[in-house]
Scaffold this motif. Structure first.
Motif, PDB file in Angstrom:
ATOM      1  N   GLU A 535      98.133 -45.665  -9.168  1.00 32.99           N
ATOM      2  CA  GLU A 535      97.432 -46.631 -10.008  1.00 32.99           C
ATOM      3  C   GLU A 535      96.062 -46.091 -10.376  1.00 32.99           C
ATOM      4  N   CYS A 541      99.412 -47.978 -14.241  1.00 31.13           N
ATOM      5  CA  CYS A 541     100.160 -47.240 -13.225  1.00 31.13           C
ATOM      6  C   CYS A 541     100.909 -46.064 -13.849  1.00 31.13           C
ATOM      7  N   ARG A 631     103.720 -51.560  -9.303  1.00 31.52           N
ATOM      8  CA  ARG A 631     103.439 -50.169  -9.667  1.00 31.52           C
ATOM      9  C   ARG A 631     104.675 -49.463 -10.220  1.00 31.52           C
ATOM     10  N   SER A 635     104.688 -48.506 -14.249  1.00 30.45           N
ATOM     11  CA  SER A 635     104.691 -47.066 -14.523  1.00 30.45           C
ATOM     12  C   SER A 635     105.955 -46.611 -15.237  1.00 30.45           C
TER      13      SER A 635
END
Length: 1117
Positions: A535, A541, A631, A635
Motif C-alpha cells: 500500500e 495498493c 489490498r 491492487s
C-alpha cells in the motif's frame, strides 16, 4: 562587594514559601539580575574563593563566562586565561560542590575556551588538554568526574549550534571554531583516550580493580563522545550544518593517518573482550564499536575500494571472533546496529569481495543469528509484550534487505562464485528467515507462538499491524526473492487453516482450539497483506512487481492459463467457499490461487457471521481479513495497475495476476463485498476500528466498480436497516457513500443516492435543530453534523457544486445553533469543523461569485456569534486549558481557507470579501492572543500563518485597518519574531513584516503609512538585525530576516543609520570600531530600493561577507 548581602539574598531565593514573601523573593531575583550586569571579573573571582553558599557560587560561575564574553575586546589575554583556569582549579580543588555549581563553572570555562580558539586569547590549548588528562587520571573519583564533565561541556559548546551574536559568536564564528577544534583539540582528546585505553587493554583484570575500572569508564565515555561527533560538512556548512542528524563517524582528512593504523580498530575489540561482562562498560564500548562500523567520509571515501575492503575485513574478522557465541542480552541492540551500519555506510562490494571463506562464514553467522533473534524477539514481543529485541530484529532485517539489494548490483568473476554467493545469501537463507517468522507467529502444532500478553495502552499503537510494521516492511522485501515458494507455502497454510475452521464450524471438530486458530489466521492475514501486495502512502495498493515477474516466467515457460478458469475459480471461492477447488490449482496463476483462498476465507467468515454464529468470529481477525482483502482487491482491480502491466514482457493481461474484467464477475464481486461490509456495519457498529476497516474495503472498489456498487440492490437494502448517524464511523461512511455516488458517472444513480441518503439526514437534522437544547438532542445534532462533515470531505471538483448547495442549507441552519447552543463546546466545535471542511474541500471549487458571497455573509454571522458567545472563555485562559483552544484553531483555519480561495479568484487591486471577513475577525483575535493562548502550538502556528496570508494575499486590506488594529498587528508580529514560539513562527513573522513594509514602501501607498506605523517599523529593526545575526544557521529565518531588514532600510534609511551609530558608540565595539564601520559601509554600498528583488538578493550576498568580517568583533549588548 558585601559577601554577607549576597548570601542573604541567596537564602531568600532558596527559602521555603512559608518563610519568605513573594515580594522579598522577587527583590532577591532582581538583585542577582542586576548583579550580573554590574559585577566585575575580579569581584567574581574573589567570591569564588571566599563564598561557601552554593547558589552564590552558581550565579558567579555563570557570571564569569558572561562577563568575559561580553567584554572580550576589553579584557587582556592574561585575564581571560586567569578566568577559565580559576574556574577549572576551583572545581578540581573544591570538595563537596553541588553538581549545578560544577556544571555552571565548567560551562563558563568551555565558553571562554571556545571564544578564544580563533584569536588565541585563551592561551595555549595544549595546557587545557594536559589539565584534562591530569583530572582524568587522578585517583579521586570526584576529580575524574569533573574532568569528564569539562570534556562534555567543551563538546557541547563546539558541537551544538550554540551561539550568541550579542557576544560576537555568530554561526560563522561557531563553524570556524568548530573546525579548528576538530583538527586539533578533538583529535588530541581522542589520542589521549586511545593511549590510556591501549594501556588498559594489556591488563589482565580491568573490572576487578576499582581504579582501573573507573579509568576505563571515563576514557570510554570520552571516546564515545568523540566517535559520535557530528563533523562539519564541507558542502553544506552554512545552510544545512545545524540539521545534519547523521551520527556516522566522519572524521576530517587530517585524521587519515590515525585511522590507517589497524590497531585503531582492533583496540576496541580487544578491550571489549575484557570488559563485556560489566554492563556499564559494555554499553559504552559497544557504542564505540557502533560508531566505528559507520566510518565514512574523507578518511574512508567510497571510491577507495582497496581501503574499504581492508576495513571491512578487519572489522568483520574481529567481530566474528568476538561474538562467535553471539552477543549477550545487553549487547544485542548495539550488535544489530553494527550490522545495520556496516551495510548502510560501506559500499556492499567491499563485503562481496572478501575472501570466500570469510564471506561464507559471515553470511552463515548472519543467517543463524537472524533466525535465533527472530525466535527470541517474537517470543518476547508476543508472550511478554517486551519489544527491545523486536527493535533490534527490525535493524537486522533492514540490514539484510540492504544487503540483498546490493547483491544484484555486484558482478563476480566466475559463475561459480555467483552461485556460491546466491546460495550463501539469497536462495535458502532468506526463505529460512521468512519461515522462522511465520513459525513464531503461528500457534502449536504448526508453530511456536506463546500465549499472547496484552499490550499496554490501546488504539493503533498496540495494533499488531502497526506494532510490527517495522518487521513486515523488510520481510516483504525478502519475500520477493523467493516469491514462488512463499506463495506456495501461504496457499497451503490458508487451505489447511480453512479446512480446520470448517470442521470446527460444522461440529466435526472440537472448538477448544478456536482462540488459537483465530490468532493464527489473524497473523496469516497480516503476513499476506504485507507481502505480495503493498500500500502506498495515499492508500493506493499494488501487486508486487516480483509477482508479475513470476507470472511472466510461467507464461514464457509454455504454461498458459485459461482466463475463463480464473473467473470460474474466483466465483467458486465467493459463492461456494467450502467446495473442493483442487482441480483449479494447475489451471490458474499461483497468485490467483492464493487470492482465491483469501476470498474463500472472507466468504466463509461472512457465512458464519450471517448464520448467527458470531462467537466463531473474532473482531480483530475480521479487521485483519478486511485489511488483506482491501489490498488484494484494490491492487488487482485498479485500472491503472491493469494498464501499467498490460502486455507486460509480451504477456497478455488475461495471463497476469489481475482481477477478471467481465461485467458478470464484477457484479458477483461487488455484491459479495457490499454484503460483507454492510453486515459488519449493521451488527458491529460499536467496533469503531472494525467498521473503519470495512468502510475502507468498500472504498477500495470505488475506482473500478463505482457504478456497480451504486446500482447494487444490496447496498440500499442494508442501508435501510442502518441508522448512519448512530455509527461511530458515520463521517467516514458518508464520505464513502458520496464518493461512490460521485464516481458512478450516472445521473439517475446519483439522484437516487441523494434522495435516499442525504435528504433524510438533512430533514432529521433540521427537526433536531428546531428543538430546545437538551443533552440527547444536542448529541444527535453533533452526530448529524459529523455526517455532513463526511459529505464535505468527499467533495471533488465535479461534485462540489451539488454538494455546496446541499451543505449551504446546513450551514445556514447552523448559525442559529451557534447562538442557541453557545454553551455546548462540542456543538460549536462540530459546526466549525464542518465549515472548515466546506471551505477546504468544497467552496474552493465554487466559481459562482454570488454563492461565494452568500457563504461569506454567513461566515460574518458566525464571526459575530463567536465574538459574542465564545471569546469570553479566553479571558482567563491558561496553558492547562489547551483543550479549550481546539475550536479557536478551527476558527483561525477557516479564515485562512477563505483568504486562500480569494487569492485564486479575486484581483490584486481590491480588498476581497474574504479579506473583510478576516479583518472583522482579526480585531477579536488580537485581543485574546496573549502569551498563554499562544503557548498552544497549533493555535500559535495557525494564527501567525493567517497574518501572513492576509498581508501576502490581500495587502490592500491593510488600508482598511484602523490605527489601533494596525498597531496591535505590528506588536503581534514583533512578538512572533522573538523566537519564543518556535522557528517556523519566527520565519512566518519575519515574512509578514516584509510584506507589510514593502506594501507601505511603495510610492502609491507611502501617504497611507501613519507616523505610528513607521515608528513601529523603526522599533522592530534591532530585533530583525539581531535575528539575522543569530540565525545564519537556519536558512529560512536567515533569508527572511535579511529580506525584512532590506525592506525596512529601503523604507527609511535613517532608521538603520541611527541604529548603526548607536552600535558603534558602545564601549565593547570601540576597539574594533574601524573594521566594524568599514564592514557596515560595504554592506550599504548599494542603497536598497523598495520591491527590488535583485537588490534584495545582492544585499543578502553582501550580508554574508559582512558576517564573515565582523565575526568575533561586533557586540550589541
Amino acid at each position: 562587594m558585601d559577601l554577607a548581602t549576597l548570601e542573604q539574598y541567596a537564602e531568600a531565593l532558596l527559602a521555603p514559601p512559608n518563610l519568605v514573601s513573594a515580594t522579598d523573593r522577587q527583590q532577591a531575583t532582581n538583585f542577582f539580575e542586576l548583579l550580573k550586569r554590574n559585577i566585575s571579573l575580579d569581584e567574581c573571582l574573589f567570591i569564588l574563593r571566599e563564598s561557601k553558599n552554593s547558589f552564590v557560587l552558581f550565579q558567579v560561575g555563570q557570571a564569569v563566562g558572561e562577563i568575559v564574553l561580553r567584554d572580550w575586546s576589553l579584557i587582556e589575554p592574561n585575564n581571560v586565561q586567569l578566568a577559565y583556569k580559576t574556574l577549572l582549579e576551583f572545581v578540581a580543588t573544591s570538595e563537596n560542590l553541588e553538581s549545578f555549581v560544577v556544571g555552571a563553572c565548567l560551562k563558563s570555562a568551555a565558553m571562554i575556551v571556545k571564544r578564544g580558539i580563533l584569536d588565541g586569547k585563551s592561551g595555549d590549548q595544549e595546557e587545557i588538554y594536559q589539565f584534562i588528562h591530569q583530572m582524568l587520571t587522578n585517583e579521586s573519583a570526584t576529580i575524574q568526574a569533573a574532568g569528564c564533565l569539562f570534556i562534555s561541556a567543551l563538546i557541547e559548546q563546539f558541537s551544538s549550534a550554540w551561539r550568541n551574536s550579542k557576544f560576537s559568536i555568530t554561526w560563522d564564528f561557531h563553524m570556524q571554531a568548530k573546525t579548528t577544534f576538530e583538527n586539533t583539540g578533538l583529535r588530541r582528546l581522542l589520542e589521549m583516550s586511545l593511549t590510556t585505553l591501549h594501556a588498559l587493554s594489556s591488563q589482565d583484570d580491568i573490572i576487578g580493580h576499582n581504579f582501573t575500572r573507573r579509568l576505563c569508564d571515563r576514557f570510554l565515555e570520552v571516546s564515545e563522545n568523540i566517535l559520535s561527533w557530528n563533523f562539519s560538512s564541507r558542502l553544506y556548512r552554512r545552510f544545512l550544518g545545524n540539521q545534519q542528524s547523521s551520527t556516522s563517524f566522519r572524521p576530517p582528512v587530517s585524521w587519515k593517518d590515525l585511522l590507517e593504523n589497524d590497531e585503531f580498530f582492533t583496540l576496541f575489540f580487544k578491550l571489549h573482550a575484557k570488559i563485556r561482562h560489566d554492563e556499564t562498560l559494555c554499553t559504552k564500548s559497544m557504542s564505540c564499536l557502533v560508531q566505528l562500523a559507520s566510518l565514512t567520509g574523507d578518511c574512508m571515501p567510497v571510491a577507495d575500494q582497496e581501503a574499504s575492503v581492508k576495513y571491512m575485513r578487519i572489522y568483520i574478522s574481529n567481530m566474528l571472533e568476538l561474538f562467535s557465541q553471539g552477543p549477550s542480552g545487553c549487547e544485542t541492540n548495539h550488535f544489530c546496529t553494527i550490522i545495520n551500519r556496516l551495510f548502510l555506510y560501506r559500499p556492499l562490494t567491499s563485503l562481496m569481495r572478501q575472501e570466500a571463506p570469510l564471506r561464507a562464514q559471515f553470511f552463515n553467522f548472519l543467517k543463524e543469528y537472524t533466525i535465533y533473534l527472530t525466535n527470541q524477539a517474537m517470543q518476547k514481543a508476543i508472550g511478554e509484550a517486551q519489544h527491545d529485541d523486536h527493535a533490534s530484529l527490525a535493524l537486522i532485517y533492514d540490514a539484510i534487505v540492504v544487503l540483498l539489494r546490493g547483491r544484484w548490483r555486484t558482478c563476480f568473476d566466475t559463475p561459480a562464485e555467483t552461485e556460491a554467493v546466491d546460495n550463501e545469501l539469497v536462495k535458502w537463507p532468506v526463505l529460512m528467515i521468512v519461515n522462522a517468522f511465520i513459525v513464531n507467529v503461528l500457534g502449536p502444532p504448526q508453530g511456536t507462538r506463546p500465549l499472547s500478553q496484552e499490550e499496554d495502552g490501546s488504539g493503533d499503537d498496540s495494533d499488531d499491524r502497526t506494532l510490527f510494521a517495522d518487521l513486515f516492511t523488510p520481510l516483504s522485501a525478502m519475500i520477493c526473492y523467493s516469491v514462488g515458494e512463499f506463495m506456495e507455502v501461504m496457499t497451503i497454510n490458508l487451505r489447511n487453516s480453512l479446512s480446520e475452521f470448517t470442521k470446527m464450524a460444522t461440529g466435526a471438530s472440537d472448538t477448544s482450539r478456536l482462540p488459537t486458530w483465530q490468532e493464527d489466521q489473524h497473523w496469516l492475514m497480516l503476513i499476506l497483506a504485507n507481502s505480495v501486495v503493498g500500500e502506498e502512502v495515499d492508500g493506493a495498493c499494488h501487486v508486487s512487481g516480483d509477482v508479475f515477474d513470476h507470472s511472466q516466467k510461467i507464461y514464457h515457460s509454455g504454461k498458459q492459463f485459461c482466463p475463463q478458469k480464473k473467473a470460474e475459480f474466483l466465483q467458486l471461492c465467493i459463492e461456494q467457499p467450502t467446495h473442493d477447488r483442487a482441480q483449479y490449482v494447475s489451471e490458474v496463476d499461483p497468485f490467483i490461487t492464493l487470492m482465491g483462498e483469501l476470498i474463500a476465507w472472507a466468504a466463509i467468515e461472512h457465512d458464519v457471521f450471517s448464520n448467527a454464529s458470531r462467537e466463531m468470529i473474532s473482531p480483530e481477525l475480521c479487521r485483519s481479513t478486511f485489511l488483506c482483502l482491501r489490498r488484494f482487491l484494490n491492487s488487482t482491480s485498479s485500472q491503472l495497475n491493469c494498464d501499467k502491466w498490460n502486455d507486460f514482457q509480451g504477456v497478455p493481461a488475461e495471463a497476469l495476476p489481475i482481477m477478471p474484467q467481465s461485467k458478470e464477475f464484477s457484479a458477483i464481486l461487488v455484491r459479495f463485498v457490499n454484503k460483507k461490509v454492510l453486515a459488519v456495519l449493521a451488527n458491529y457498529g460499536s467496533e469503531e476500528r472494525l467498521c473503519q476497516d470495512a468502510i475502507d474495503c468498500l472504498l477500495s472498489l470505488v475506482e473500478s466498480y463505482a457504478s456497480v456498487i451504486a446500482s447494487s440492490a444490496e447496498l440500499f437494502e442494508y442501508l435501510n436497516t442502518l441508522d448512519i448517524a448512530r455509527l461511530p464511523n458515520r463521517a467516514n461512511l458518508m464520505k464513502a457513500l458520496v464518493l461512490i455516488g460521485a464516481a458512478a458517472n450516472d445521473v439517475e444513480l446519483q439522484e437516487n443516492m441523494f434522495k435516499l441518503i442525504l435528504v433524510p439526514l438533512s430533514e432529521r437534522f433540521v427537526a433536531a435543530a428546531d428543538q430546545p437544547s437538551r443533552t440527547d438532542i444536542d448529541s444527535q445534532i453533533v452526530d448529524y453534523l459529523q455526517c455532513f462533515d463526511g459529505v464535505a470531505r468527499a467533495s471533488q471538483i465535479h461534485s462540489a457544486p451539488v454538494l455546496f448547495k446541499f451543505l449551504y442549507s446546513i450551514i445556514e441552519k447552523s448559525i442559529g445553533l451557534m447562538r442557541t447552543r453557545s454553551h455546548n463546546e462540542t456543538v460549536v466545535s462540530s459546526i466549525l469543523q464542518l465549515i472548515l471542511d466546506v471551505t477546504t474541500k468544497v467552496s474552493i471549487y465554487i466559481d459562482n461569485a454570488e454563492e461565494s458571497n452568500m457563504l461569506y455573509s454567513y461566515l460574518l454571522e458566525i464571526v459575530d456569534c463567536y465574538r459574542n458567545d465564545q471569546i469570553k472563555r479566553f479571558s482567563s485562559f491558561s496553558v492547562d486549558d489547551e483543550d479549550k483552544a481546539a475550536d479557536l484553531a478551527l476558527f483561525i483555519e477557516i479564515l485562512s481557507n477563505v483568504l486562500s480561495k480569494d487569492f485564486f479568484t479575486v484581483g490584486e487591486d481590491t480588498c476581497s470579501t474574504g479579506a473583510k471577513v478576516v479583518i472583522s475577525s482579526l480585531e477579536m483575535l488580537l485581543s485574546i492572543m496573549n502569551d498563554c493562548v499562544l503557548q498552544v502550538p497549533e493555535v500559535a502556528l495557525k494564527f501567525f500563518r493567517l497574518i501572513l496570508y492576509l498581508v501576502e494575499f490581500s495587502p490592500e486590506s491593510l488600508a482598511e485597518m484602523s490605527d489601533a488594529l494596525m498597531s496591535s498587528l505590528c506588536q503581534c508580529i514583533r512578538l512572533g519574531m522573538t523566537g519564543q514560539f518556535g522557528l517556523e513562527i519566527t520565519s512566518t513573522s519575519l515574512e509578514s513584516l516584509t510584506e507589510v513594509v514593502l506594501h507601505f514602501g511603495l510610492p502609491a501607498n507611502r501617504p497611507k503609512c501613519t507616523q505610528s506605523l513607521a515608528f513601529s517599523f523603526k522599533e522592530m529593526l534591532p530585533t530583525v538585525f539581531e535575528t539575522c545575526l543569530a540565525n545564519t544557521c537556519e536558512n529560512s529565518i536567515y533569508v527572511e530576516s535579511c529580506s525584512a531588514l532590506y525592506a525596512i532600510i529601503a523604507f527609511e534609511r535613517s532608521f538603520f543609520d541611527e541604529y548603526v551609530n548607536d552600535l558603534l558608540s558602545k564601549k565593547s565595539n570601540l576597539t574594533a570600531r574601524a573594521v566594524i564601520e568599514s564592514s557596515f559601509c560595504e554592506l550599504m554600498e548599494v542603497p536598497p530600493e523598495a520591491g527590488n528583488r535583485r537588490g534584495r538578493v545582492q544585499f543578502r550576498n553582501r550580508m554574508e561577507r559582512f558576517l564573515s568580517k565582523i565575526q568575533g568583533l561586533l557586540s550589541y549588548h
